[in-house]
Write a protein that holds these residues in place. Structure first.
Motif, short mmCIF file in Angstrom:
data_model
loop_
_atom_site.label_atom_id
_atom_site.label_comp_id
_atom_site.label_asym_id
_atom_site.label_seq_id
_atom_site.Cartn_x
_atom_site.Cartn_y
_atom_site.Cartn_z
N LYS A 9 55.34 43.09 34.13
CA LYS A 9 54.08 43.60 34.42
C LYS A 9 55.08 44.36 35.76
O LYS A 9 55.60 43.45 37.08
N THR A 10 54.15 45.22 36.45
CA THR A 10 54.50 45.48 37.62
C THR A 10 53.89 45.71 38.54
O THR A 10 54.09 45.79 39.61
N SER A 11 52.57 44.79 38.09
CA SER A 11 51.80 45.02 39.26
C SER A 11 50.66 43.76 39.26
O SER A 11 50.63 43.05 37.85
N PHE A 12 49.78 43.23 39.65
CA PHE A 12 48.61 42.24 40.14
C PHE A 12 47.36 42.36 39.26
O PHE A 12 47.09 42.03 38.25
N ASP A 13 47.85 44.32 39.50
CA ASP A 13 46.33 44.81 38.40
C ASP A 13 46.87 44.63 36.89
O ASP A 13 45.83 44.71 35.92
N GLU A 14 48.48 45.06 36.08
CA GLU A 14 48.46 44.61 35.49
C GLU A 14 47.97 43.35 34.22
O GLU A 14 47.24 43.45 33.43
N ILE A 15 48.22 42.57 34.90
CA ILE A 15 48.15 40.90 34.74
C ILE A 15 46.42 40.84 34.72
O ILE A 15 45.53 40.91 33.54
N MET A 17 44.19 43.57 34.07
CA MET A 17 44.03 44.33 32.73
C MET A 17 44.00 43.49 31.89
O MET A 17 42.95 43.27 31.04
N GLU A 18 45.42 42.95 31.48
CA GLU A 18 45.16 42.29 30.61
C GLU A 18 44.35 41.03 30.44
O GLU A 18 44.74 40.95 28.95
N GLU A 23 41.53 41.84 39.61
CA GLU A 23 42.96 41.88 40.22
C GLU A 23 43.01 40.73 41.70
O GLU A 23 44.07 39.99 41.71
N ARG A 24 41.71 40.71 42.08
CA ARG A 24 41.83 40.21 43.26
C ARG A 24 42.01 38.25 42.95
O ARG A 24 42.44 37.76 43.40
N TYR A 25 41.16 38.08 42.06
CA TYR A 25 41.12 36.94 41.96
C TYR A 25 42.50 36.53 41.01
O TYR A 25 43.74 35.33 41.22
N VAL A 26 43.43 37.50 40.26
CA VAL A 26 44.68 37.25 39.70
C VAL A 26 45.99 36.97 41.00
O VAL A 26 46.34 35.76 41.35
N ARG A 27 45.26 37.93 42.06
CA ARG A 27 46.54 38.12 43.33
C ARG A 27 46.00 36.33 44.05
O ARG A 27 47.28 35.61 44.33
#
Length: 67
Positions: A9-15, A17-18, A23-27
């Motif tokens: 994965k190239t971004s936290f946004d990709e993770i 979405m999946e 995205e803020r929570y994943v980051r």
């Protein structure tokens, strides 16, 4: 973090979405990958303070392990 480092994965946004998360929570959770080994050990052996929560950790993780 492994998926970012490996390039899967190239971004936290990709993770996010999946996983159907913000995205803020994943980051925010990604910070936990860099916890001091002493904190991880305390959590593992139940010697960490009772109030030690994911929310608390991600809001107050020191940038230096010695802190």
């Amino acid at each position: 973090m492994e998926t970012i480092i490996s390039g899967t994965k190239t971004s936290f946004d990709e993770i996010a979405m999946e996983e159907h998360l913000a995205e803020r929570y994943v980051r925010r959770l990604a910070q936990l990958a860099f916890l001091s080994p002493k904190i991880v050990e305390a959590i593992e052996n139940s010697s960490a303070p009772a109030g030690l929560t994911v929310s608390r950790l991600t809001q107050s993780i020191p940038y230096a392990w010695t802190q």
